[in-house]
Design a protein around this motif. Structure first.
Motif, PDB file in Angstrom:
ATOM      1  N   MET A   1       0.837  -1.207   0.000  1.00 22.76           N
ATOM      2  CA  MET A   1       0.000   0.000   0.000  1.00 22.76           C
ATOM      3  C   MET A   1       0.870   1.253   0.000  1.00 22.76           C
ATOM      4  O   MET A   1       0.555   2.240  -0.669  1.00 22.76           O
ATOM      5  N   ILE A   2       1.970   1.227   0.758  1.00 17.61           N
ATOM      6  CA  ILE A   2       2.896   2.364   0.765  1.00 17.61           C
ATOM      7  C   ILE A   2       3.506   2.539  -0.620  1.00 17.61           C
ATOM      8  O   ILE A   2       3.616   3.661  -1.133  1.00 17.61           O
ATOM      9  N   CYS A   3       3.901   1.435  -1.238  1.00 17.98           N
ATOM     10  CA  CYS A   3       4.439   1.496  -2.600  1.00 17.98           C
ATOM     11  C   CYS A   3       3.398   2.056  -3.571  1.00 17.98           C
ATOM     12  O   CYS A   3       3.714   2.869  -4.450  1.00 17.98           O
ATOM     13  N   MET A   4       2.157   1.623  -3.418  1.00 13.83           N
ATOM     14  CA  MET A   4       1.085   2.074  -4.296  1.00 13.83           C
ATOM     15  C   MET A   4       0.887   3.588  -4.182  1.00 13.83           C
ATOM     16  O   MET A   4       0.817   4.297  -5.195  1.00 13.83           O
TER      17      MET A   4
ATOM     18  N   LEU B   1      -1.446  -2.367  -6.152  1.00 11.75           N
ATOM     19  CA  LEU B   1      -2.750  -2.766  -5.632  1.00 11.75           C
ATOM     20  C   LEU B   1      -2.973  -4.255  -5.867  1.00 11.75           C
ATOM     21  O   LEU B   1      -3.550  -4.947  -5.021  1.00 11.75           O
ATOM     22  N   TRP B   2      -2.520  -4.753  -7.005  1.00 10.74           N
ATOM     23  CA  TRP B   2      -2.559  -6.197  -7.267  1.00 10.74           C
ATOM     24  C   TRP B   2      -1.788  -6.940  -6.187  1.00 10.74           C
ATOM     25  O   TRP B   2      -2.219  -7.984  -5.705  1.00 10.74           O
ATOM     26  N   TRP B   3      -0.649  -6.412  -5.792  1.00 11.37           N
ATOM     27  CA  TRP B   3       0.177  -7.013  -4.749  1.00 11.37           C
ATOM     28  C   TRP B   3      -0.547  -7.013  -3.402  1.00 11.37           C
ATOM     29  O   TRP B   3      -0.456  -7.966  -2.636  1.00 11.37           O
ATOM     30  N   VAL B   4      -1.293  -5.944  -3.122  1.00 11.04           N
ATOM     31  CA  VAL B   4      -2.110  -5.921  -1.900  1.00 11.04           C
ATOM     32  C   VAL B   4      -3.096  -7.082  -1.922  1.00 11.04           C
ATOM     33  O   VAL B   4      -3.258  -7.822  -0.941  1.00 11.04           O
TER      34      VAL B   4
ATOM     35  N   ALA C   1      -9.055 -11.508  -4.285  1.00  8.90           N
ATOM     36  CA  ALA C   1      -9.382 -11.725  -5.699  1.00  8.90           C
ATOM     37  C   ALA C   1      -9.989 -10.466  -6.314  1.00  8.90           C
ATOM     38  O   ALA C   1      -9.645 -10.086  -7.443  1.00  8.90           O
ATOM     39  N   MET C   2     -10.868  -9.804  -5.576  1.00 11.41           N
ATOM     40  CA  MET C   2     -11.510  -8.589  -6.092  1.00 11.41           C
ATOM     41  C   MET C   2     -10.498  -7.469  -6.290  1.00 11.41           C
ATOM     42  O   MET C   2     -10.559  -6.733  -7.283  1.00 11.41           O
ATOM     43  N   LEU C   3      -9.565  -7.316  -5.345  1.00  9.44           N
ATOM     44  CA  LEU C   3      -8.538  -6.285  -5.487  1.00  9.44           C
ATOM     45  C   LEU C   3      -7.640  -6.556  -6.685  1.00  9.44           C
ATOM     46  O   LEU C   3      -7.277  -5.641  -7.434  1.00  9.44           O
ATOM     47  N   MET C   4      -7.283  -7.808  -6.886  1.00  6.69           N
ATOM     48  CA  MET C   4      -6.426  -8.152  -8.015  1.00  6.69           C
ATOM     49  C   MET C   4      -7.120  -7.885  -9.339  1.00  6.69           C
ATOM     50  O   MET C   4      -6.532  -7.320 -10.272  1.00  6.69           O
ATOM     51  N   ILE C   5      -8.383  -8.263  -9.420  1.00 10.03           N
ATOM     52  CA  ILE C   5      -9.134  -8.037 -10.663  1.00 10.03           C
ATOM     53  C   ILE C   5      -9.327  -6.545 -10.904  1.00 10.03           C
ATOM     54  O   ILE C   5      -9.135  -6.047 -12.019  1.00 10.03           O
TER      55      ILE C   5
END
Length: 249
Positions: free
Chosen positions: A137-140, A157-160, A222-226
């Motif tokens: 999140m910090i990276c994002m 965000l995908w990484w989160v 899954a929702m965050l990655m998508i």
């Protein structure tokens, strides 16, 4: 006589400063314009709006870079495939835990325990999970707000989301204690408190809900990655429009 633009008092035409309020006319007119000058002769400030830009995704440092655009286009299908391989096997497969990214997340998990140790045992145990979620999140936020790279922020965000998938089996294991823990221990044989989520859910009277909470973490991940990949695709669309518009006709 002329009128002071600040205090509206009459001043001699030859005066360079107002004897009443003290403003310097030349400096005032430099920034505010001279109201005595006809409107047609005043410099006009034109604000141009880039149709390819918007408040969140359009402010892209690399928007006009064709090499970056091609690199992003190559990355997106890879992350789509990777997402499929991590999400579709389901919670029981622990696909995220078997991925090499688990070894990337692990140091941030352990660092979280150390960072949150001053806040007591409960927050210390929760700190491992917080640490591995907070780092991406910090990276994002850094990429989005500082570097102005919305595509990179989307991948963070995908990484989160991937970290939620990584945490889900750990939550699911709270009662069973079958997963190997750091140091070769297992939850069922380790001292109470060694297994983070066994301790957290027991102390919260939610131990019986471990499977439900694990499924919720899996779903959120899954929702965050998508969502992140959809956002990355939108950034690519905007960048393509900007590159097309910048080419000479």
């Amino acid at each position: 006589m002329k009128q002071c633009p600040k205090c509206n008092r009459d001043v001699q035409p030859t005066e360079e400063t107002c004897p009443h309020c003290g403003i310097v006319f030349a400096k005032y007119y430099k920034y505010h314009g001279n109201s005595s000058t006809p409107a047609a002769e005043r410099p006009q400030v034109v604000i141009q709006i880039d149709p390819a830009a918007d408040t969140l995704f359009g402010n892209d440092t690399y928007r006009d870079n064709e090499a970056v655009f091609l690199g992003r286009c190559l990355l997106l299908p890879g992350f789509l495939l990777w997402s499929w391989l991590l999400i579709t096997p389901g919670l029981a497969s622990n696909s995220a835990g078997e991925s090499f990214l688990h070894l990337v997340n692990l140091p941030f998990h352990e660092a979280g325990h150390l960072i949150f140790r001053p806040f007591g045992q409960f927050i210390t145990s929760l700190g491992g999970t917080l640490g591995q979620i907070m780092m991406p999140m910090i990276c994002m936020l850094t990429l989005l707000l500082k570097t102005r790279d919305p595509y990179g922020a989307g991948l963070c965000l995908w990484w989160v989301g991937e970290n939620f998938l990584d945490i889900a089996p750990y939550i699911n294991d709270a009662r069973a204690g079958q997963l190997p823990l750091l140091g070769g221990n297992f939850g069922h044989s380790a001292p109470y408190g060694f297994h983070d989520w066994e301790y957290l859910l027991t102390e919260s009277d939610l131990l019986a809900q471990d499977h439900l909470l694990a499924k919720l973490a899996q779903l959120i991940g899954a929702m965050l990655m998508i969502a992140s990949l959809i956002g990355c695709g939108y950034v690519l669309l905007k960048q393509r429009q900007a590159l097309t518009n910048s080419k000479p006709e």
